[in-house]
Design an enzyme around this catalytic site. Structure first.
Site, PDB file in Angstrom:
ATOM      1  CB  CYS A 114      -2.113  13.387  -3.969  1.00  0.00           C
ATOM      2  SG  CYS A 114      -2.362  14.002  -2.383  1.00  0.00           S
ATOM      3  CG  HIS A 254      -0.432  16.184  -6.365  1.00  0.00           C
ATOM      4  ND1 HIS A 254      -1.556  16.520  -6.055  1.00  0.00           N
ATOM      5  CD2 HIS A 254       0.180  15.977  -4.930  1.00  0.00           C
ATOM      6  CE1 HIS A 254      -1.934  16.865  -4.744  1.00  0.00           C
ATOM      7  NE2 HIS A 254      -0.598  16.444  -4.260  1.00  0.00           N
ATOM      8  CG  ASN A 284      -1.844  18.746  -1.438  1.00  0.00           C
ATOM      9  OD1 ASN A 284      -2.588  18.166  -2.443  1.00  0.00           O
ATOM     10  ND2 ASN A 284      -1.013  18.115  -0.904  1.00  0.00           N
TER      11      ASN A 284
HETATM   12  O1  UT7 Z   1      -0.089  15.672  -1.577  1.00  0.00           O
HETATM   13  C1  UT7 Z   1       0.571  14.545  -0.990  1.00  0.00           C
HETATM   14  C2  UT7 Z   1       2.003  15.156  -1.122  1.00  0.00           C
HETATM   15  N1  UT7 Z   1       2.467  15.821   0.166  1.00  0.00           N
HETATM   16  C3  UT7 Z   1       3.617  16.488  -0.176  1.00  0.00           C
HETATM   17  O2  UT7 Z   1       4.291  16.377  -1.233  1.00  0.00           O
HETATM   18  C4  UT7 Z   1       4.203  17.396   0.650  1.00  0.00           C
HETATM   19  C5  UT7 Z   1       5.757  17.052   0.922  1.00  0.00           C
HETATM   20  N2  UT7 Z   1       6.496  17.917   1.894  1.00  0.00           N
HETATM   21  C6  UT7 Z   1       6.681  19.115   1.738  1.00  0.00           C
HETATM   22  O3  UT7 Z   1       6.168  20.093   0.858  1.00  0.00           O
HETATM   23  C7  UT7 Z   1       7.580  19.991   2.739  1.00  0.00           C
HETATM   24  O4  UT7 Z   1       8.322  18.863   3.250  1.00  0.00           O
HETATM   25  C8  UT7 Z   1       7.100  20.704   3.717  1.00  0.00           C
HETATM   26  C9  UT7 Z   1       6.726  21.968   3.162  1.00  0.00           C
HETATM   27  C10 UT7 Z   1       5.939  19.873   4.402  1.00  0.00           C
HETATM   28  C11 UT7 Z   1       7.935  21.111   4.784  1.00  0.00           C
HETATM   29  O5  UT7 Z   1       9.166  22.046   4.318  1.00  0.00           O
HETATM   30  P1  UT7 Z   1      10.308  21.418   4.882  1.00  0.00           P
HETATM   31  O6  UT7 Z   1      11.351  22.212   3.830  1.00  0.00           O
HETATM   32  O7  UT7 Z   1      10.583  19.830   4.605  1.00  0.00           O
HETATM   33  O8  UT7 Z   1      10.442  21.573   6.180  1.00  0.00           O
HETATM   34  P2  UT7 Z   1      10.753  20.808   7.637  1.00  0.00           P
HETATM   35  O9  UT7 Z   1       9.694  19.732   7.764  1.00  0.00           O
HETATM   36  O10 UT7 Z   1      12.014  20.156   7.255  1.00  0.00           O
HETATM   37  O11 UT7 Z   1      10.763  21.785   8.447  1.00  0.00           O
HETATM   38  C12 UT7 Z   1      11.799  22.865   8.726  1.00  0.00           C
HETATM   39  C13 UT7 Z   1      11.688  23.743   9.779  1.00  0.00           C
HETATM   40  C14 UT7 Z   1      11.291  23.051  10.966  1.00  0.00           C
HETATM   41  O12 UT7 Z   1      11.889  23.966  12.070  1.00  0.00           O
HETATM   42  P3  UT7 Z   1      13.251  23.559  12.794  1.00  0.00           P
HETATM   43  O13 UT7 Z   1      13.056  22.352  13.465  1.00  0.00           O
HETATM   44  O14 UT7 Z   1      14.249  23.550  11.816  1.00  0.00           O
HETATM   45  O15 UT7 Z   1      13.256  24.702  13.552  1.00  0.00           O
HETATM   46  C15 UT7 Z   1       9.617  23.196  11.222  1.00  0.00           C
HETATM   47  O16 UT7 Z   1       9.477  23.210  12.455  1.00  0.00           O
HETATM   48  O17 UT7 Z   1      10.294  24.496   9.522  1.00  0.00           O
HETATM   49  C16 UT7 Z   1       9.652  24.519  10.607  1.00  0.00           C
HETATM   50  N3  UT7 Z   1       8.098  24.558  10.073  1.00  0.00           N
HETATM   51  C17 UT7 Z   1       7.541  25.875   9.752  1.00  0.00           C
HETATM   52  N4  UT7 Z   1       7.753  26.987  10.218  1.00  0.00           N
HETATM   53  C18 UT7 Z   1       7.039  27.964   9.920  1.00  0.00           C
HETATM   54  C19 UT7 Z   1       7.407  23.519   9.725  1.00  0.00           C
HETATM   55  N5  UT7 Z   1       6.083  24.151   9.214  1.00  0.00           N
HETATM   56  C20 UT7 Z   1       6.363  25.312   9.275  1.00  0.00           C
HETATM   57  C21 UT7 Z   1       5.361  26.491   9.158  1.00  0.00           C
HETATM   58  N6  UT7 Z   1       5.941  27.859   9.297  1.00  0.00           N
HETATM   59  N7  UT7 Z   1       4.127  26.204   8.561  1.00  0.00           N
END
Ligand code: UT7
Length: 327
Positions: A114, A254, A284
């Site tokens: 990215c 980004h 993204n």
């Molecule tokens: O371009 C390169 C750089 N990339 C990035 O900058 C991405 C950086 N990361 C992020 O943007 C975030 O970490 C995410 C958007 C990917 C995830 O958000 P988060 O607030 O960090 O969520 P998490 O991974 O901690 O997951 C929280 C909950 C989990 O469920 P439990 O374990 O709490 O029951 C996940 O399983 O959300 C769940 N989850 C979803 N639920 C519904 C993860 N993805 C989804 C989804 N829909 N698509």
């Protein structure tokens, strides 16, 4: 020669027509429009038709950038193309674009995920400032949809396809690129990667069945690193450019996650209103994100003559980069 200032002479962008909305994704994986919007800010993204290579999107964006610079393809002296979704391992996608647009110059790809577009601009700026080349085409282009596991809700809701291009060349009167900054930390490579397909894990039936050819990410670790490195990069490039934070008119970050952008604004002291955001429409787009955002910000008049613009990105590697530009 040291006084030679390099700027952006023309910009172009190309987004595939097909729109994939959050509600479309609700039919593919267990997710919801509400979760995606509140956790990321993304509402929809563009997806290239199956079989469309990255070079096709890149060529369309490049043709527009060259025209808007008032140049011909044969005026381009070098192509630097940033992508993590090249048409193929080799030849480089830059060579394929060279042929598609009718340029007659060397070209190569860079892999900085990215951060690819600000990396390409930094390299191009140095090569023009040294007098080696006159007009350089810097491209960020991705058809990343082919490398996404559409059954993995933690990644498939985030990404989209697109391309942007900029023609770099000499400018005068104090305009142009004031400073650049690049960084990387390979000790954190495993946080965001496509593990297989290279020499570490060559393609095999087993690697395909294990899903190792798809994007894999430790989302929350990447999130923290993104906030830290993008904030630090903004502060560093502003210092190098001798531009006070309050004098930054437009931040072009980004476009990964709205919550990351809010945190970067809070840490750097740049108001969110000065930050260009289009991730709601495109998600993204990896290397294409910053250049498409720059293109749209310029088209919408968010960047005007004499505006102080900061481009900043973060990605797999880990990598990060920033450029400060006086428009
Ligand atoms: O371009 C390169 C750089 N990339 C990035 O900058 C991405 C950086 N990361 C992020 O943007 C975030 O970490 C995410 C958007 C990917 C995830 O958000 P988060 O607030 O960090 O969520 P998490 O991974 O901690 O997951 C929280 C909950 C989990 O469920 P439990 O374990 O709490 O029951 C996940 O399983 O959300 C769940 N989850 C979803 N639920 C519904 C993860 N993805 C989804 C989804 N829909 N698509």
């Amino acid at each position: 020669m040291a006084d030679r200032r390099v700027g952006i002479l023309g910009l172009g962008a190309y987004l595939p027509e097909k729109v994939l909305t959050n509600s479309d994704l609700e039919k593919l994986v267990e997710t919801s429009d509400e979760w995606i919007r509140t956790r990321t800010g993304i509402r929809e993204r563009r997806i290239a038709e199956k079989g469309t290579p990255t070079s096709e999107l890149a060529a369309k964006a490049s043709t527009e950038a060259i025209q808007s610079a008032g140049l011909k393809p044969t005026d381009i002296d070098l192509i630097i193309l940033a992508t993590i979704s090249p048409d193929m391992f080799f030849p480089s996608t830059a060579c394929l674009v060279q042929n598609k647009i009718g340029a007659r110059c060397p070209g190569f790809d860079i892999s900085a995920a990215c951060s690819g577009f600000p990396y390409a601009v930094s390299i191009g700026e140095g090569l023009i400032r040294s007098g080696t080349y006159r007009h350089i085409l810097a491209i960020g282009a991705e058809v990343i949809s082919g490398f996404i596991n559409w059954k993995d809700r933690s990644t498939c809701v985030l990404f989209g396809d697109g391309a942007g291009a900029a023609v770099l060349g000499e400018v005068s009167d104090g305009h142009g690129i004031l400073a650049t900054y690049m960084g990387s930390d390979g000790s954190q490579a495993e946080l965001l990667q496509i593990p297989a397909g290279g020499s570490a894990i060559p393609p095999s039936l087993a690697s395909i069945e294990s899903g190792l050819h798809y994007v894999q990410m430790e989302g929350s670790e990447v999130f923290k690193a993104a906030v830290r490195t993008m904030s630090d990069s903004v502060l560093e490039v502003a210092k190098r450019a001798n531009v006070a934070i309050e004098d930054i008119d437009c931040l072009i970050p980004h476009q990964a996650n709205l919550r990351i952008l809010s945190a970067v604004c809070e840490r750097t002291g740049i108001p969110l209103e000065k930050t260009f955001i289009n991730l709601d429409r495109y998600g993204n787009m990896s290397a294409a994100s910053t250049v498409v955002a720059l293109y749209e910000a310029a088209k919408q008049g968010k960047i005007k003559k004499n505006s102080n613009v900061v481009l900043v990105a973060f990605g797999s590697g880990l990598t990060w980069a920033a450029c400060a530009i006086r428009w």
